[in-house]
Structures are given as C-alpha cells and as structure tokens.
Design an enzyme around this catalytic site. Structure first.
Site, PDB file in Angstrom:
ATOM      1  N   SER A  65      47.710  23.813 -40.923  1.00 26.38           N
ATOM      2  CA  SER A  65      48.093  25.112 -40.370  1.00 26.38           C
ATOM      3  C   SER A  65      47.046  25.758 -39.477  1.00 26.38           C
ATOM      4  O   SER A  65      47.252  26.877 -38.998  1.00 26.38           O
ATOM      5  CB  SER A  65      48.441  26.062 -41.519  1.00 26.38           C
ATOM      6  N   THR A  98      44.918  29.999 -36.085  1.00 30.04           N
ATOM      7  CA  THR A  98      46.104  29.360 -36.660  1.00 30.04           C
ATOM      8  C   THR A  98      46.783  28.418 -35.665  1.00 30.04           C
ATOM      9  O   THR A  98      46.603  28.567 -34.452  1.00 30.04           O
ATOM     10  CB  THR A  98      47.131  30.450 -37.060  1.00 30.04           C
ATOM     11  N   THR A 148      48.273  37.312 -42.756  1.00 34.01           N
ATOM     12  CA  THR A 148      48.814  35.954 -42.718  1.00 34.01           C
ATOM     13  C   THR A 148      50.300  36.036 -43.062  1.00 34.01           C
ATOM     14  O   THR A 148      50.759  37.013 -43.637  1.00 34.01           O
ATOM     15  CB  THR A 148      48.060  35.024 -43.694  1.00 34.01           C
ATOM     16  N   GLY A 149      51.030  35.001 -42.686  1.00 32.81           N
ATOM     17  CA  GLY A 149      52.465  34.999 -42.974  1.00 32.81           C
ATOM     18  C   GLY A 149      53.275  35.108 -41.697  1.00 32.81           C
ATOM     19  O   GLY A 149      52.797  34.759 -40.614  1.00 32.81           O
ATOM     20  N   GLY A 188      54.417  36.034 -38.551  1.00 36.31           N
ATOM     21  CA  GLY A 188      53.762  36.835 -37.528  1.00 36.31           C
ATOM     22  C   GLY A 188      54.653  37.885 -36.900  1.00 36.31           C
ATOM     23  O   GLY A 188      54.191  38.977 -36.546  1.00 36.31           O
ATOM     24  N   THR A 205      47.344  30.327 -42.021  1.00 34.64           N
ATOM     25  CA  THR A 205      46.359  30.929 -41.104  1.00 34.64           C
ATOM     26  C   THR A 205      45.086  31.281 -41.844  1.00 34.64           C
ATOM     27  O   THR A 205      45.143  31.751 -42.976  1.00 34.64           O
ATOM     28  CB  THR A 205      46.950  32.241 -40.545  1.00 34.64           C
ATOM     29  N   ARG A 215      55.986  30.093 -28.269  1.00 32.82           N
ATOM     30  CA  ARG A 215      55.914  31.207 -29.232  1.00 32.82           C
ATOM     31  C   ARG A 215      54.453  31.565 -29.551  1.00 32.82           C
ATOM     32  O   ARG A 215      53.619  30.712 -29.778  1.00 32.82           O
ATOM     33  CB  ARG A 215      56.643  30.807 -30.513  1.00 32.82           C
ATOM     34  N   VAL A 216      54.178  32.859 -29.573  1.00 33.13           N
ATOM     35  CA  VAL A 216      52.862  33.366 -29.977  1.00 33.13           C
ATOM     36  C   VAL A 216      53.091  34.295 -31.163  1.00 33.13           C
ATOM     37  O   VAL A 216      54.021  35.107 -31.145  1.00 33.13           O
ATOM     38  CB  VAL A 216      52.194  34.124 -28.803  1.00 33.13           C
ATOM     39  N   GLY A 217      52.272  34.170 -32.180  1.00 35.48           N
ATOM     40  CA  GLY A 217      52.425  35.003 -33.372  1.00 35.48           C
ATOM     41  C   GLY A 217      51.506  36.213 -33.359  1.00 35.48           C
ATOM     42  O   GLY A 217      51.033  36.655 -32.309  1.00 35.48           O
ATOM     43  N   ASP A 218      51.244  36.722 -34.534  1.00 40.38           N
ATOM     44  CA  ASP A 218      50.384  37.899 -34.682  1.00 40.38           C
ATOM     45  C   ASP A 218      48.898  37.555 -34.608  1.00 40.38           C
ATOM     46  O   ASP A 218      48.069  38.390 -34.254  1.00 40.38           O
ATOM     47  CB  ASP A 218      50.646  38.559 -36.042  1.00 40.38           C
TER      48      ASP A 218
HETATM   49  N1  ASP Z   1      50.703  34.519 -38.980  1.00 38.59           N
HETATM   50  C1  ASP Z   1      50.833  33.209 -38.407  1.00 38.59           C
HETATM   51  C2  ASP Z   1      51.852  33.213 -37.323  1.00 38.59           C
HETATM   52  O1  ASP Z   1      52.859  33.869 -37.466  1.00 38.59           O
HETATM   53  C3  ASP Z   1      51.200  32.134 -39.350  1.00 38.59           C
HETATM   54  C4  ASP Z   1      50.781  32.265 -40.753  1.00 38.59           C
HETATM   55  O2  ASP Z   1      49.873  32.996 -41.101  1.00 38.59           O
HETATM   56  O3  ASP Z   1      51.410  31.597 -41.553  1.00 38.59           O
HETATM   57  O4  ASP Z   1      51.671  32.501 -36.373  1.00 38.59           O
END
Ligand code: ASP
Length: 329
Positions: A88, A208, A241-242, A244, A190, A218-221
C-alpha cells in the site's frame, strides 16, 4: 541552489504573501505556545498501521540524535516506501485498475512549509520528491508527468514499481474487476507519520499508493495538505488513513488541528472529525482512521471500524496500540 533560483523563489513567495505570513508567526492566536512557555518538551514519533514500527525506529534515530522533525518524518516513511512486501506504499504498492502504480505523498514542516506530489509514477520515494518540491520550488504540489520530470531533474531514478506480488494480486482482481473499497486491507495501508523533535518542533509526512485498483488518474487525500496531513507548530498535527474521498470532503486533518486550536484534546478532535464523516456519508462501507498530536506531546486516535492501529515511539518504547472506534468490536 543558484542565486537566480533563490531570487525567483523569494519573489514568488513574497508575492504570495508567504514571507508576510512567516513574520506573523508567534503572534497571539489565543493558543498557548506550550513548548515555548513552561511545558517540558516531549519528543515522540507516531504513525499509522503496523509498518509504523520500523518507520518510527528510523525517525526516532534522527530525533534522538537531536535532529529535526522534518528530517525524521521523511526518513521514517522511506522505510515502508522501499519495502516490496508492503502493498500500500511506494515500491510494491497495488496498482490502479490498468496496472499502473501511481503514488501520492506530502510533507509539512514547523514553519508551515509544505510539498506534495500526486499521481507520480516510477519513483520509489515520492516523499523525498515532495520534500524537494517544498525545498527547491516556489510551489506546493506537482502532479503526474510534471512531477516525474521534476524528480528526474533532481536525480531520482526511474524504476518499475510493479512487483510480481502486486501484479499477481491485480491479475486476480481483474477476473471479476469489482471496485469495492476493502476495509483494513491486511492491516496495513497509507503511512502518515507525525513527530516532535527535542526543540519542540513538529512535522509530518504521508505517503501511499492509494486505493488499490482505483481509476487511472485518481488522487486521494494523502498528498493534499489539510486532508491527509496538516501541521501547525503552534497547535499540533494530524494525519489520516482510509477512504481518501471521505477525508477530502471534510478536509479532515485540517479540521482535527483546528479543533485542537479551539481547545479540544487530540482524542476529542479525532472523534469529532470521524463524526463529521459518519453523520453525512455511507460510513459502513469504508474505514477512516485519524491520528493527532498536540504541542504538549499528547496524542489521540479514532476510526470508524475497529482494527485501525498505530505505532507510538515515546519514553523509550516503540509499541502498537489499537485506536478506539465508532463501531465497537
Ligand atoms: N487514504 C488513502 C487514499 O485514499 C488510502 C488509504 O489510506 O488507505 O488514497
């Protein structure tokens, strides 16, 4: 750095008002500057998930030797970035649905400086590219091909980041191609890492490969300052984390820091930030975990589903802890 380059950066910063902001630091914002007044400094390193243990160790070496939090957080998260077994983060991260490993990372220091890269391919250590964006350019975020070209110009090596293990997992996924977020994937995800150094200064880093099998682009948080990470040296720092998208919709890490500014403890601030998501979003389908620290060296953590855990290096110990959760075990 050439003097011309320094001039360009200085002029740009000045025109953006950055220098003016710096000169305001230390003004009374209503928040006690705890380590600068009477509280003892509590150096610590804290980070998300089990891979945080090794990351904390690397970061702690720097803190313990009297180094800066900003160097500690960068060196800490480089450990999981380089680990091919870690699915990850960085090298070995699971790819998008088309088989491309695309990476997001950001870093922030005690002076409010920050750097970020998103949708970066072929570079094993996105956090160090983010650090270069912070240190060597007048910008905050570089993305995609531009971020790659910048990395190459800074001497980073172009590599294939798709390991056999990640490729095999992707090929299995392609059989059904179901796009569904997985809660607590193998208990690692992450890495967000926060630190306080012996001078009492804060810094944070977040890196991450993002959600597995995401849409290309795609771009996350995680690379977004204020979403996946935020640091305010007068108040505290937070990381997420999680899923995004849920963090982006609530600008979670900035929210946690602002709640601490208003007097909440790190624990209360993390709980409130999770509740903002729970109130408005389909929270049963995804996980969110927050970590936060304040200037006093207190920390907090909270998540939606059980089993989000974190590593804390403090008072000579580096140990895993389970975060409290909105949905109970
Ligand atoms: N927060 C990250 C994202 O959404 C992924 C993760 O933390 O699981 O890209």
């Amino acid at each position: 750095m050439s003097s011309r380059r320094k001039f360009i950066i200085r002029s740009t910063q000045a025109s953006l008002g950055i220098l003016a902001t710096k000169s305001l630091q230390g003004c009374n914002t209503g928040i006690p500057l705890s380590t600068e007044t009477n509280n003892e400094i509590q150096p610590l390193v804290i980070s998300t998930w089990k891979h945080g243990i090794e990351a904390n160790d690397a970061a702690w070496k720097i803190i313990n030797a009297g180094g800066k939090a900003i160097d500690a957080v960068e060196q800490g998260v480089r450990i999981p970035e380089a680990d091919p077994e870690n699915l990850s983060v960085g090298y070995g991260g699971l790819p998008d649905r088309d088989g491309n490993v695309t990476l997001d990372a950001c870093i922030m220091d005690a002076d409010g400086n920050c750097g970020s890269v998103c949708f970066l391919q072929h570079i094993k250590h996105p956090i160090s590219v983010a650090r270069k964006v912070m240190d060597e350019t007048p910008h905050v975020i570089l993305s995609g091909e531009g971020a790659l070209q910048f990395a190459l110009s800074q001497g980073f090596k172009k590599e294939n980041l798709l390991t056999d293990k990640a490729k095999e997992a992707w090929q299995k996924w392609k059989v059904e191609s179901k796009y569904k977020p997985i809660i607590n994937v193998e208990n690692h995800d992450t890495i967000g890492l926060l630190a306080i150094d012996k001078q009492g200064d804060l810094a944070g880093a977040c890196t991450t490969s993002g959600l597995a099998y995401k849409m290309h682009g795609r771009v996350g948080d995680s690379p977004i300052i204020g979403a996946g990470l935020y640091v305010d040296n007068e108040v505290g720092a937070a990381t997420a984390t999680g899923m995004g998208e849920a963090v982006l919709k609530t600008l979670g890490s900035f929210l946690v820091v602002e709640l601490m500014r208003q007097g909440r403890t790190p624990q209360e601030a993390c709980e409130e930030a999770v509740m903002r998501i729970v109130k408005k979003q389909q929270y049963k389908d995804f996980q969110i975990g927050y970590l936060a620290i304040n200037k006093k060296g207190e920390h907090g953590s909270y998540c939606i589903h059980p089993w989000f855990n974190y590593a804390l290096h403090k008072n000579g110990e580096n140990k895993m802890y389970d975060a409290d959760s909105f949905i109970k075990k």
